[in-house]
Structures are given as structure tokens and as C-alpha cells.
Motif scaffolding. Sequence first.
Motif, PDB file in Angstrom:
ATOM      1  N   MET A   1       0.849  -1.195   0.000  1.00 44.77           N
ATOM      2  CA  MET A   1       0.000   0.000   0.000  1.00 44.77           C
ATOM      3  C   MET A   1       0.885   1.245   0.000  1.00 44.77           C
ATOM      4  SD  MET A   1      -2.934   1.035   2.778  1.00 44.77           S
ATOM      5  CE  MET A   1      -3.813   2.574   2.633  1.00 44.77           C
ATOM      6  N   GLU A   2       0.601   2.159  -0.904  1.00 47.79           N
ATOM      7  CA  GLU A   2       1.423   3.361  -1.044  1.00 47.79           C
ATOM      8  C   GLU A   2       1.168   4.308   0.121  1.00 47.79           C
ATOM      9  OE1 GLU A   2       2.236   6.916  -4.283  1.00 47.79           O
ATOM     10  OE2 GLU A   2       1.019   5.196  -4.816  1.00 47.79           O
ATOM     11  N   SER A   3       2.246   4.807   0.731  1.00 44.13           N
ATOM     12  CA  SER A   3       2.102   5.724   1.869  1.00 44.13           C
ATOM     13  C   SER A   3       1.663   7.098   1.393  1.00 44.13           C
ATOM     14  CB  SER A   3       3.419   5.833   2.638  1.00 44.13           C
ATOM     15  OG  SER A   3       4.426   6.346   1.801  1.00 44.13           O
ATOM     16  N   LYS A   4       0.940   7.777   2.240  1.00 41.81           N
ATOM     17  CA  LYS A   4       0.431   9.109   1.920  1.00 41.81           C
ATOM     18  C   LYS A   4       1.570  10.123   1.981  1.00 41.81           C
ATOM     19  CE  LYS A   4      -2.270  11.036   4.923  1.00 41.81           C
ATOM     20  NZ  LYS A   4      -3.463  11.379   5.738  1.00 41.81           N
ATOM     21  N   ALA A   5       1.609  11.037   1.041  1.00 41.87           N
ATOM     22  CA  ALA A   5       2.664  12.053   1.005  1.00 41.87           C
ATOM     23  C   ALA A   5       2.568  12.954   2.226  1.00 41.87           C
ATOM     24  CB  ALA A   5       2.545  12.885  -0.268  1.00 41.87           C
ATOM     25  N   ILE A   6       3.735  13.341   2.742  1.00 48.03           N
ATOM     26  CA  ILE A   6       3.765  14.217   3.920  1.00 48.03           C
ATOM     27  C   ILE A   6       3.091  15.542   3.591  1.00 48.03           C
ATOM     28  CG2 ILE A   6       5.273  15.477   5.498  1.00 48.03           C
ATOM     29  CD1 ILE A   6       7.353  13.252   5.058  1.00 48.03           C
ATOM     30  N   GLY A   7       2.135  15.923   4.447  1.00 41.40           N
ATOM     31  CA  GLY A   7       1.468  17.210   4.274  1.00 41.40           C
ATOM     32  C   GLY A   7       0.333  17.209   3.276  1.00 41.40           C
ATOM     33  N   SER A   8      -0.015  16.046   2.718  1.00 42.40           N
ATOM     34  CA  SER A   8      -1.044  16.020   1.675  1.00 42.40           C
ATOM     35  C   SER A   8      -2.426  16.373   2.200  1.00 42.40           C
ATOM     36  CB  SER A   8      -1.074  14.629   1.022  1.00 42.40           C
ATOM     37  OG  SER A   8      -1.370  13.632   1.990  1.00 42.40           O
ATOM     38  N   GLU A   9      -2.637  16.251   3.516  1.00 39.59           N
ATOM     39  CA  GLU A   9      -3.946  16.590   4.073  1.00 39.59           C
ATOM     40  C   GLU A   9      -4.148  18.098   4.209  1.00 39.59           C
ATOM     41  OE1 GLU A   9      -1.189  15.341   5.566  1.00 39.59           O
ATOM     42  OE2 GLU A   9      -1.756  14.690   7.587  1.00 39.59           O
ATOM     43  N   PHE A  10      -3.101  18.897   3.945  1.00 38.67           N
ATOM     44  CA  PHE A  10      -3.192  20.350   4.050  1.00 38.67           C
ATOM     45  C   PHE A  10      -3.457  20.936   2.671  1.00 38.67           C
ATOM     46  CE2 PHE A  10      -0.709  19.088   7.702  1.00 38.67           C
ATOM     47  CZ  PHE A  10      -1.177  19.905   8.706  1.00 38.67           C
ATOM     48  N   ASP A  11      -4.678  21.348   2.425  1.00 35.58           N
ATOM     49  CA  ASP A  11      -5.033  22.073   1.204  1.00 35.58           C
ATOM     50  C   ASP A  11      -5.156  23.542   1.592  1.00 35.58           C
ATOM     51  OD1 ASP A  11      -6.355  23.345  -0.950  1.00 35.58           O
ATOM     52  OD2 ASP A  11      -7.216  21.422  -1.595  1.00 35.58           O
ATOM     53  N   ARG A  12      -4.091  24.294   1.353  1.00 38.24           N
ATOM     54  CA  ARG A  12      -4.024  25.665   1.858  1.00 38.24           C
ATOM     55  C   ARG A  12      -5.172  26.524   1.346  1.00 38.24           C
ATOM     56  NH1 ARG A  12      -1.369  30.692   0.428  1.00 38.24           N
ATOM     57  NH2 ARG A  12      -0.912  31.862   2.359  1.00 38.24           N
ATOM     58  N   ALA A  13      -5.506  26.412   0.079  1.00 36.69           N
ATOM     59  CA  ALA A  13      -6.585  27.236  -0.484  1.00 36.69           C
ATOM     60  C   ALA A  13      -7.910  26.935   0.203  1.00 36.69           C
ATOM     61  CB  ALA A  13      -6.691  27.000  -1.989  1.00 36.69           C
ATOM     62  N   VAL A  14      -8.188  25.657   0.428  1.00 33.34           N
ATOM     63  CA  VAL A  14      -9.442  25.271   1.086  1.00 33.34           C
ATOM     64  C   VAL A  14      -9.449  25.772   2.531  1.00 33.34           C
ATOM     65  CG1 VAL A  14     -10.784  23.300   1.914  1.00 33.34           C
ATOM     66  CG2 VAL A  14      -9.868  23.302  -0.415  1.00 33.34           C
ATOM     67  N   ILE A  15      -8.331  25.602   3.234  1.00 33.53           N
ATOM     68  CA  ILE A  15      -8.249  26.023   4.635  1.00 33.53           C
ATOM     69  C   ILE A  15      -8.408  27.534   4.751  1.00 33.53           C
ATOM     70  CG2 ILE A  15      -6.658  26.236   6.585  1.00 33.53           C
ATOM     71  CD1 ILE A  15      -5.598  23.424   5.781  1.00 33.53           C
ATOM     72  N   ASN A  16      -7.721  28.296   3.910  1.00 33.72           N
ATOM     73  CA  ASN A  16      -7.824  29.756   3.971  1.00 33.72           C
ATOM     74  C   ASN A  16      -9.233  30.234   3.629  1.00 33.72           C
ATOM     75  OD1 ASN A  16      -5.152  29.972   4.706  1.00 33.72           O
ATOM     76  ND2 ASN A  16      -4.418  30.533   2.669  1.00 33.72           N
ATOM     77  N   LYS A  17      -9.861  29.570   2.676  1.00 37.39           N
ATOM     78  CA  LYS A  17     -11.236  29.927   2.318  1.00 37.39           C
ATOM     79  C   LYS A  17     -12.170  29.690   3.503  1.00 37.39           C
ATOM     80  CE  LYS A  17     -14.766  28.965  -1.236  1.00 37.39           C
ATOM     81  NZ  LYS A  17     -15.828  28.373  -0.425  1.00 37.39           N
ATOM     82  N   LYS A  18     -11.952  28.594   4.201  1.00 37.48           N
ATOM     83  CA  LYS A  18     -12.784  28.276   5.361  1.00 37.48           C
ATOM     84  C   LYS A  18     -12.596  29.310   6.470  1.00 37.48           C
ATOM     85  CE  LYS A  18     -13.796  24.444   8.538  1.00 37.48           C
ATOM     86  NZ  LYS A  18     -13.387  23.090   8.970  1.00 37.48           N
ATOM     87  N   VAL A  19     -11.356  29.825   6.645  1.00 36.82           N
ATOM     88  CA  VAL A  19     -11.119  30.884   7.634  1.00 36.82           C
ATOM     89  C   VAL A  19     -11.896  32.135   7.261  1.00 36.82           C
ATOM     90  CG1 VAL A  19      -9.399  32.430   8.640  1.00 36.82           C
ATOM     91  CG2 VAL A  19      -8.857  30.014   8.329  1.00 36.82           C
ATOM     92  N   ARG A  20     -11.793  32.550   5.991  1.00 39.36           N
ATOM     93  CA  ARG A  20     -12.511  33.763   5.556  1.00 39.36           C
ATOM     94  C   ARG A  20     -14.008  33.616   5.760  1.00 39.36           C
ATOM     95  NH1 ARG A  20      -8.692  33.314   1.365  1.00 39.36           N
ATOM     96  NH2 ARG A  20     -10.245  32.370  -0.018  1.00 39.36           N
ATOM     97  N   GLU A  21     -14.526  32.446   5.477  1.00 38.37           N
ATOM     98  CA  GLU A  21     -15.964  32.221   5.634  1.00 38.37           C
ATOM     99  C   GLU A  21     -16.377  32.198   7.096  1.00 38.37           C
ATOM    100  OE1 GLU A  21     -16.422  28.563   3.538  1.00 38.37           O
ATOM    101  OE2 GLU A  21     -16.662  29.534   1.561  1.00 38.37           O
ATOM    102  N   GLY A  22     -15.427  31.932   7.988  1.00 37.77           N
ATOM    103  CA  GLY A  22     -15.731  31.898   9.419  1.00 37.77           C
ATOM    104  C   GLY A  22     -15.655  33.247  10.106  1.00 37.77           C
ATOM    105  N   LEU A  23     -15.353  34.293   9.344  1.00 42.30           N
ATOM    106  CA  LEU A  23     -15.276  35.649   9.892  1.00 42.30           C
ATOM    107  C   LEU A  23     -16.371  36.523   9.294  1.00 42.30           C
ATOM    108  CD1 LEU A  23     -11.398  36.133   9.660  1.00 42.30           C
ATOM    109  CD2 LEU A  23     -12.730  35.600  11.706  1.00 42.30           C
ATOM    110  N   PRO A  24     -16.977  37.417  10.065  1.00 42.89           N
ATOM    111  CA  PRO A  24     -16.786  37.598  11.501  1.00 42.89           C
ATOM    112  C   PRO A  24     -17.369  36.422  12.291  1.00 42.89           C
ATOM    113  CG  PRO A  24     -18.598  38.953  10.753  1.00 42.89           C
ATOM    114  CD  PRO A  24     -17.979  38.354   9.516  1.00 42.89           C
ATOM    115  N   PHE A  25     -16.914  36.265  13.517  1.00 45.30           N
ATOM    116  CA  PHE A  25     -17.331  35.151  14.349  1.00 45.30           C
ATOM    117  C   PHE A  25     -18.819  35.247  14.694  1.00 45.30           C
ATOM    118  CE2 PHE A  25     -12.784  35.593  15.892  1.00 45.30           C
ATOM    119  CZ  PHE A  25     -12.313  34.519  15.150  1.00 45.30           C
ATOM    120  N   THR A  26     -19.439  34.084  14.823  1.00 46.69           N
ATOM    121  CA  THR A  26     -20.851  34.043  15.223  1.00 46.69           C
ATOM    122  C   THR A  26     -21.069  33.233  16.508  1.00 46.69           C
ATOM    123  OG1 THR A  26     -21.210  32.133  13.765  1.00 46.69           O
ATOM    124  CG2 THR A  26     -21.680  34.316  12.852  1.00 46.69           C
ATOM    125  N   ASP A  27     -20.116  32.376  16.866  1.00 49.77           N
ATOM    126  CA  ASP A  27     -20.226  31.586  18.095  1.00 49.77           C
ATOM    127  C   ASP A  27     -20.221  32.535  19.295  1.00 49.77           C
ATOM    128  OD1 ASP A  27     -19.735  29.936  20.346  1.00 49.77           O
ATOM    129  OD2 ASP A  27     -18.632  28.488  19.135  1.00 49.77           O
TER     130      ASP A  27
END
Length: 487
Positions: A1-27
Motif C-alpha cells: 500500500m502506497e504511503s500518503k505524502a507528507i502534508g497532503s492533508e493540508f489544502d491551503r486554499a481550502v483552509i484559507n477559504k474556510k477561515v474567511r468564511e468563518g469571519l466575523p465570528f458568530t459563536d
Amino acid sequence: MESKAIGSEFDRAVINKKVREGLPFTDRYHNRFHLEMPFGLINDPNGLVRQDGITHIFYQWNPLGVEHKHKSWAHTTTRDFVHYTVPELAMWPSDAHDKDGCYSGCGLVEGDDVRVLYTCNAKDENGVRTPAQRFGTLMKDGTVRKDEIIIPTNAAGYTGHFRDPYVFYRHGERYLVLGAQRENETGTVLVYHENRADGKWEPCGEISTKYKDFGYMWECPNLLRFGNYDVLVFCPQGLEARPYKYQSRYQCGYLAGHLSLESMELMHGRFQELDKGFDFYAPQVFSSEGRHILFGWIGMPDEDAYPTKERGWVHSLTMPRVLTLRQGKIFSQPAKELRALRIQESAVDLDAAETTAVRASLADGAEALVDITFGQAQAVTLTLAYGLEKVTMHYDRKAQTMTIDRNGMKRGGKGVRTFKLYTDQNLSVQLFVDKTVVEAFFEHGEETATFNVFPEKYILPELVIESEGAMENVTGRVWELDAIQFR
């Protein structure tokens, strides 16, 4: 079984988009004027540096969960500590050197570049660490390019707990301090010096102090200069609690004195804690326009008393604090820029004489400046009341102690902290009360206390000042504070 590449779970564009969508805070538990993230776990402030009027603030962040895993760095900037750029993912585990975490480090300016120096964490199949100290460069796209490794592993005689580099300068030369653990499992700080001829970093040895067996690890060292005085800030782990001190799980404090880089000896006074609250750790200090400015992590390693984990996020950073040194003692005060958060039309003056009780309603985010002239009062209690829940700050004039008790809260961490606080006829308190964070400054910053509160219900707090005998005067002012802005 091929090992997963280091850091492959980090999709920077998706993560940054999720941060922008989470502002301003509502919790309702998200704070108004403290830096935090809409999701994930944040902890140590890192890479603090000012360039061309812009302050760069990095901090550790796990964008993939609320556990101490996947250590990455987030990045934001500000000119005024009120308006910030939207935080972005800047660095994450991506190669064999830092596959188990991009740990803490510092920031510096080299020419036109903002650079960082951090600890790479890698473990083998047996869990043995190889810590490496590595430079990086902030790129125009907001990512950190990973550059040269200057210290490839822990030094002989020290364990893999060998981390948190902090660069300082002496006589035009560059040095760094590193937190370390000796093989006999005691903590210390090491110094390295950059050889200008070949650019290599050479070990200078340990900083010798009076504290030879003072906890099993010293984390997050900062070496500061106040005039002719040197101050070594660090976080010793494993100290036994004593009356009036060392009452949190781990400590954060400093030694003030004079450091000789020739003998590697620090002539110093006693170890003093930087903050006497429940939730303060891993501070980093940077110098800007003649000021030493501190950010700290509002949290505590290995603690699990933070109910926002259920909501997908946890922890905050402190407000920026300006440090001054007076007769060997550090005073901490909120940066003056934070006065811009005061909503002036909300100001309410406190002015009462010969009284045993004063009350003031607080807004969702508030600042209270209070000066108490004791008069006949031998004990004064300041209470933050959230309906039937409460936190008390009780001052005993005879014992010269301040006791903070949050056992009156239903959720989150509880407990009591008692520390010495010397006064004469007056007590000065400055409180910053956010939705789940309180930062208290006593006696103009001679002592500070940072702690979380998590009211079970959404109830605006009331500040109640009471005494058993008549207080001669209670004066001050209360403001509602605006939220910091992300752009």
C-alpha cells in the motif's frame, strides 16, 4: 500500500477559504478583541517581528482538529493592534524534517525579507525525536519557504526536547537561545552564536543560573535587554506548587540580571512569574520602536478544560502587552493602541465615597479601570457575576494577598489562585473582560492574571465591588470595547 505524502492533508486554499468564511465570528463564545481562529487549535505565538510599520504575528495552529497535533503556523499582520489581515495558513508539516510538526520559533528581518527560525519535529518508528532548527522566508503569497537547517539535531548530553529558538543580538553579532532538557531530565537554556565568516551556528553552552534543578524542561526562552539589564524569559515545566506561586500546571517567568556571554553566567535575582492566572503560557516578546511587546497563549499544555473544543475551536492569544523593568521586576501593561477599541459614548464613570458596594454593568466586551481607596475596609472583593455564576478577586490587606476563585463557574476550568500583592492605602485594577477571556492588571501592571470563563448561559456580566468595612472612595471608568477587525 502506497504511503500518503507528507502534508497532503493540508489544502491551503481550502483552509484559507474556510477561515474567511468563518469571519466575523458568530459563536457566542468567540471573543471580540482577542486573536483566535474560527476552527482548530491555536497555541504559541511565534515569529513576532515588525517591518516597515507592519507587525507580523505567527502562531501555532492545528487547522485539522482541536488536538495538539499537525502543528502548523498561521500568519496575520497589523499596523495598530486593532485592524488585522485575515489569518492564513503560512507553514505546515511538509517534509521529512518537520513531518511531526512545525514547532515554535521566532521572527527577524534580514534586508527586505521577513524570516522565521523554527524547530522541525520528526519522530522515528520508536517515537524518538530528531529536532532540527531551520530558517524560513515569508514569501509574497503568504507562505513560508523552508530554507537552511542550521542545527540538525539535539546536542550531545541533551534529549530530543530541544526547541523554540529565539534570536537576539549583542555588539552586532547574532545569537540564539534554545529551550532544552538535559539527559538527567532537568531543564536549561542553551546559546548558539553565528560565525560571520562561514554563517555556521556554533554552540556556546548553557546559560549558567542558580536554578540547577528547576523543572524537567525549559520551553519558549526569550532573551531581552532593558537598558543594561538582561532578562531571560522561559517556561519551566514540572515545578511543585507552593504557597503564592507555581500554582498552574506549568509556569512562565523570568530571571533579571546581567548575562556574560564570555563566561555564560547570568547573575540574577529570584525567578518571578509573568502572570498569576490560570491560562497563560508560551509568551513571545519582540522589540518595536523602543518597546518590548508581548503576546502570550491563553491556554495551558495538557489541560482539557476548554468547552469550545465541542464547537470545533479552542484557545486565544493575549492582547499585546508592553513590558517595562523596574528594580528587577517586570511590569506589564496593555498596549496603548488598544484604547482605540473604547467606544467613548459608552463610558460610565464610577465615583462613590464611604460605601461598601459599587456595581457596574459590563457589555459583551468591556474594560474597567478601578481605583479603590481602602479607608476602613480590610478586605475588598471584585466579582464578575454572570447571573448565578461568578468569578471573584478577593484582596486581603492584612495578608497582602489577591485570591482569584473561579469555582463559581459551571463550565471550563475551576480552581483558586492566591498570590502576594503589596499595596498601602489604595488598590488599582484594570480589567479587560471579553466573552470568555479576562485579563486583569493589578497595581498598574505589577501583577497580571489571565484566565478563561465560560458562562453556561449568555448573560452580560456585572462587576460588583464589595467590602466588609466602608471603602473611602471607589473611582474609575467602564467602557464597552469594540471588536478587532479583519480585512
